[in-house]
Scaffold this active site. Structure first.
Site, PDB file in Angstrom:
ATOM      1  N   PRO A  84      35.935  -7.779  -3.665  1.00 55.14           N
ATOM      2  CG  PRO A  84      37.352  -9.610  -3.708  1.00 55.14           C
ATOM      3  CD  PRO A  84      35.910  -9.235  -3.802  1.00 55.14           C
ATOM      4  CD  GLU A  96      36.385 -18.740  -6.223  1.00 55.99           C
ATOM      5  OE1 GLU A  96      36.498 -19.442  -5.214  1.00 55.99           O
ATOM      6  OE2 GLU A  96      37.174 -17.812  -6.496  1.00 55.99           O
ATOM      7  NE  ARG A 119      34.981   5.282  15.408  1.00 53.42           N
ATOM      8  CZ  ARG A 119      35.558   6.441  15.124  1.00 53.42           C
ATOM      9  NH1 ARG A 119      35.477   6.943  13.902  1.00 53.42           N
ATOM     10  NH2 ARG A 119      36.210   7.105  16.049  1.00 53.42           N
ATOM     11  CG  ASP A 165      37.798   9.345  14.277  1.00 50.31           C
ATOM     12  OD1 ASP A 165      38.105   8.998  15.422  1.00 50.31           O
ATOM     13  OD2 ASP A 165      36.751   9.030  13.723  1.00 50.31           O
TER      14      ASP A 165
HETATM   15  N1  LIG Z   1      38.172  -6.841  -0.038  1.00 50.59           N
HETATM   16  C1  LIG Z   1      36.881  -7.043   0.284  1.00 50.59           C
HETATM   17  O1  LIG Z   1      36.178  -6.125   0.734  1.00 50.59           O
HETATM   18  C2  LIG Z   1      36.308  -8.438   0.098  1.00 50.59           C
HETATM   19  C3  LIG Z   1      34.927  -8.645   0.013  1.00 50.59           C
HETATM   20  C4  LIG Z   1      34.424  -9.927  -0.160  1.00 50.59           C
HETATM   21  C5  LIG Z   1      35.333 -10.981  -0.246  1.00 50.59           C
HETATM   22  N2  LIG Z   1      34.936 -12.273  -0.427  1.00 50.59           N
HETATM   23  C6  LIG Z   1      33.612 -12.625  -0.895  1.00 50.59           C
HETATM   24  C7  LIG Z   1      33.528 -12.353  -2.360  1.00 50.59           C
HETATM   25  C8  LIG Z   1      34.559 -12.719  -3.193  1.00 50.59           C
HETATM   26  C9  LIG Z   1      34.449 -12.451  -4.561  1.00 50.59           C
HETATM   27  C10 LIG Z   1      33.359 -11.793  -5.087  1.00 50.59           C
HETATM   28  C11 LIG Z   1      32.311 -11.446  -4.245  1.00 50.59           C
HETATM   29  O2  LIG Z   1      31.217 -10.843  -4.765  1.00 50.59           O
HETATM   30  C12 LIG Z   1      32.425 -11.711  -2.870  1.00 50.59           C
HETATM   31  N3  LIG Z   1      36.659 -10.763  -0.162  1.00 50.59           N
HETATM   32  C13 LIG Z   1      37.150  -9.514   0.001  1.00 50.59           C
END
Ligand SMILES: NC(=O)c1ccc(NCc2cccc(O)c2)nc1
Length: 245
Positions: A88, A115, A153, A168
């Site tokens: 995230p 986490e 794609r 697209d």
């Molecule tokens: N928004 C996204 O792309 C996304 C990507 C992964 C995720 N969860 C696994 C995670 C969670 C926290 C840190 C980490 O390194 C990995 N959640 C959302």
């Protein structure tokens, strides 16, 4: 393109490789997919891949050694690959980033769970972090699939009729024009006459104009970034006058 995914759940990816355009791209040798199971690189009888966070707090963190072992296996196959962690906190993924990733010959995608992953792994092995949006998933796997799908794609020959990737949504920075197909009359709704006219210049104009109007209505933020040409500005002013009447 070679793509290798580091994950605790490699079985999640089999259905993804086995369907639709992705399946055709794999069969056609446009994509060479691989997964590495992080758990296969965890030591001990219980093959532990996560542990409690130093400093306390809730949740678990992925241990660096199993990730590093999995990375070594992936790098063994793809020594020049770009390594991306799905998280995230990552750079926001968009069509532009998909275009640039499609140029990369080899990609290694790291799917975290819990986490997150130990920072020492990130510092040592990760070239970049990517996020598919400002929300948290239980793992990076779905984000990895979304990115692989969007990138695949764009690889020449994957979509077949080349131009469909060009026209697209988001190409030339506008959302797409409205699409119609048979029947010509559905539930008392007809198809815009111009599309049945066979007049390709008129059809192209109608498509450009409706793409602009739909962008104003659905995604005005795209216009801020993109700007508008003098012709488009004149159109927008004309439409506004018609609305104000
Ligand atoms: N928004 C996204 O792309 C996304 C990507 C992964 C995720 N969860 C696994 C995670 C969670 C926290 C840190 C980490 O390194 C990995 N959640 C959302």
């Amino acid at each position: 393109m070679k793509v290798c995914v580091l994950t605790l759940f490699p079985e999640l990816f089999q259905p993804f490789w086995d369907h639709g355009i992705i399946r055709r791209a794999v069969q056609g040798g446009k994509i060479h997919p691989a997964t590495v199971n992080i758990r296969d690189h965890a030591e001990g009888r219980h093959r532990v891949t996560d542990d409690r966070p130093y400093g306390g707090g809730c949740g678990m963190v992925m241990k660096p050694e199993p990730l590093a072992g999995a990375m070594a296996e992936a790098k063994g196959r793809m020594p020049t690959a770009t390594t991306l962690l799905l998280s995230p906190q990552g750079r926001r993924f968009d069509q532009q980033l998909a275009e640039s990733l499609a140029q990369a010959g080899e990609l290694i995608l790291v799917c975290g769970r819990y986490e997150g992953v130990d920072e020492r792994f990130v510092d040592r092995f990760v070239d970049g972090e990517i996020s598919i949006g400002d929300f948290v998933l239980t793992g990076g796997e779905l984000a990895a699939m979304a990115i692989i799908d969007a990138v695949a794609r764009l690889i020449p020959g994957v979509l077949g009729n080349e131009d469909s990737a060009g026209s697209d949504t988001f190409s030339d920075g506008l959302v797409e024009y409205a699409h119609y197909t048979r029947p010509p009359n559905y539930d008392d709704e007809a198809v815009p006459d111009v599309l049945l006219s066979g007049n390709h210049a008129e059809i192209e104009r109608w498509r450009r104009e409706t793409a602009l109007m739909r962008t104003v209505l659905k995604r005005p933020d795209l216009l801020e970034r993109r700007g508008v040409s003098p012709e488009e500005r004149a159109l927008l002013i004309k439409w506004r006058r018609e609305l104000d009447r």
